[in-house]
Each structure stands twice: as structure tokens, then as C-alpha cells.
Design an enzyme around this catalytic site. Structure first.
Site, mmCIF file in Angstrom:
data_model
loop_
_atom_site.group_PDB
_atom_site.id
_atom_site.type_symbol
_atom_site.label_atom_id
_atom_site.label_comp_id
_atom_site.label_asym_id
_atom_site.label_seq_id
_atom_site.Cartn_x
_atom_site.Cartn_y
_atom_site.Cartn_z
ATOM 1 N N PHE A 146 1.091 -1.741 -0.092
ATOM 2 C CA PHE A 146 0.212 -0.205 -0.023
ATOM 3 C C PHE A 146 0.922 1.262 0.377
ATOM 4 C CE2 PHE A 146 -3.283 -3.177 2.099
ATOM 5 C CZ PHE A 146 -3.315 -3.723 1.157
ATOM 6 N N LYS A 147 1.947 0.878 -0.153
ATOM 7 C CA LYS A 147 2.749 1.978 -0.043
ATOM 8 C C LYS A 147 2.698 3.423 1.339
ATOM 9 C CE LYS A 147 4.688 1.327 -4.144
ATOM 10 N NZ LYS A 147 4.468 0.605 -5.333
ATOM 11 N N GLY A 156 10.890 -3.380 -18.817
ATOM 12 C CA GLY A 156 12.647 -3.316 -19.240
ATOM 13 C C GLY A 156 14.208 -3.649 -18.376
#
Ligand code: O7M
Length: 213
Positions: free
Chosen positions: A61-62, A172
Site C-alpha cells: 500500500f506504499k 525493461g
């Protein structure tokens, strides 16, 4: 969380049916499931308990608030079966410590974020965020697979703490590069759950992780 395949599934799907389909296909290849707002908002918080019956769950939940609010959020996540939580460090040591206390140490602190914008505000203070994670008693940090050299640099600051690393696949980064640079686990979402064969994609990543060891 058993360190076997070193893959954490970022389960950013938005229905219970998709969540179950993906988890059933990949559960033999991942060590934990990371749950973020998209799935919780789509299905409700009971999904944490449901997934925790299958694999360890990390609630991403940062968390980024004052100490008391952080504590309340962590308590809700842990009481629903989370094994660990993820918080931001820019809120300062008292806020991070509130998470660490409420989660009994099972906290990962975000440092430099993996996306291009992560260079703007998080990269310049990432070393300090990593040091804060260590001094606050966190279990580990989140560091970018898109910049493996940063994983290696942050490892020097945190010593034996764990590094979980997002940015593999869709963003990436390469699994073997992140592991070689010192990540304990890679965090992978779209490259698994958007694949035509999520089980096959997870297996291929597990094989690639072994190359980096
Ligand atoms: O593999 P993806 O790109 O589909 O998903 C990556 C997951 O990792 C997704 O759930 C993001 O919210 C998360 N993440 C990042 O992509 N970058 C970061 O810097 C940090 C995280 C994260 O997990 O923070 C805890």
C-alpha cells in the site's frame, strides 16, 4: 516467505477470477504474492486473507502518512493475513518506525523507484532512504531492477537486509541482472499475468533467476 524461486508475483489484476486464474497457474514458481490497491479496491480487503491461504502475501500500500495513520493501516493489513507490508521512507523515521512496530519488523521500505520518474525525486535521496530502512529495523528495501547498478550500491548500505526488486519485464529490467546485482527477490507483474501462459512465463523467469545466482 521461503526463498526458493526468488520471484514475488505483483498481482495487479482487477477481478477475483483473474487473480485466482493467475495464482493457480504460477503458485509453484513464486515465493509470495504482492497485493496492491488495484486488486484490493476491485475485490475488497478479504482478498488478502484468501491469497494468504495460498502464498505469503506482501501488502504493497506504499504507506506514506503520519505515524498513527501508518500504524492503523499496517494493523489492518496484518490482521487480514499479510506477512509483510511496504511503506515509503520519505515520511521520516517516526513514520517508518510506526510501520516496523506494527508489523513486528516485516516491512520493506521503498528507495529509488524503478520507473523513469523515479530518477526525479527518489533517486537523489535513495541512499538515505536505505540507511533509514536499516536504522528503523525494517526487513528490507525495494530497489529498481531497471538500474541494477543501484541495487549493488544500495546493498552496500543495508548489509544483510533483503532487497526486493521490481521493474523486470514490462519496465525493461532483466531478472538475471537484478539477482546478479544483489537482489534477493524480483517482483514481476505484467510479464506474468498478461502472458498468454502465465505458468510458462513464471517458469521461464525462475530459470532465468538461476542464471543470475
Ligand atoms: O512488473 P510490472 O511492471 O507489471 O509491475 C511492477 C510492480 O512493482 C507493480 O506492482 C508496481 O507497483 C511495483 N513497483 C514498481 O514497479 N516500481 C517501484 O519502484 C516500486 C514498486 C513496488 O513494488 O513498490 C513496493
Amino acid at each position: 516467505m521461503q526463498k526458493k524461486n526468488r520471484i514475488i508475483l505483483a498481482l495487479d489484476v482487477t477481478s477475483r477470477a483473474d487473480a485466482m486464474r493467475v495464482v493457480e497457474a504460477v503458485k509453484g514458481y513464486v515465493d509470495a504474492i504482492k497485493i496492491n490497491w488495484p486488486l484490493v479496491l476491485a475485490t475488497g480487503p478479504d482478498i488478502i486473507r484468501e491469497m494468504s491461504r495460498i502464498k505469503d502475501v506482501i501488502c504493497d500500500f506504499k504507506i506514506a502518512d503520519i505515524p498513527n495513520t501508518n500504524k492503523l493501516i499496517v494493523e489492518q493489513a496484518m490482521s487480514r493475513g499479510a506477512s509483510a507490508v511496504i511503506c515509503h521512507g520519505f515520511t521520516g523515521d517516526d513514520s517508518v518506525k510506526a510501520c516496523v512496530d506494527a508489523a513486528k519488523g516485516q516491512v520493506f521500505v521503498v528507495t529509488e523507484m524503478s520507473h523513469p520518474g523515479g530518477k526525479q525525486f527518489t533517486a537523489p535521496v535513495a541512499d538515505k532512504l536505505a540507511a533509514l530502512a536499516k536504522s528503523a529495523g525494517a526487513r528490507g528495501i525495494v530497489a529498481p531492477a531497471t538500474r541494477p547498478e543501484r541495487i549493488a550500491a544500495l546493498r552496500k548500505i543495508i548489509g544483510a537486509l533483503e532487497i526486493i526488486s521490481p521493474g523486470v519485464g514490462a519496465q525493461g529490467g532483466k531478472a538475471s541482472d537484478a539477482i546478479r546485482a544483489g537482489a534477493d527477490y524480483i517482483i514481476v507483474g505484467r510479464a506474468i499475468y498478461d502472458a498468454p501462459d502465465p505458468g510458462g512465463a513464471a517458469k521461464a523467469l525462475a530459470d532465468e533467476v538461476k542464471e543470475g545466482l
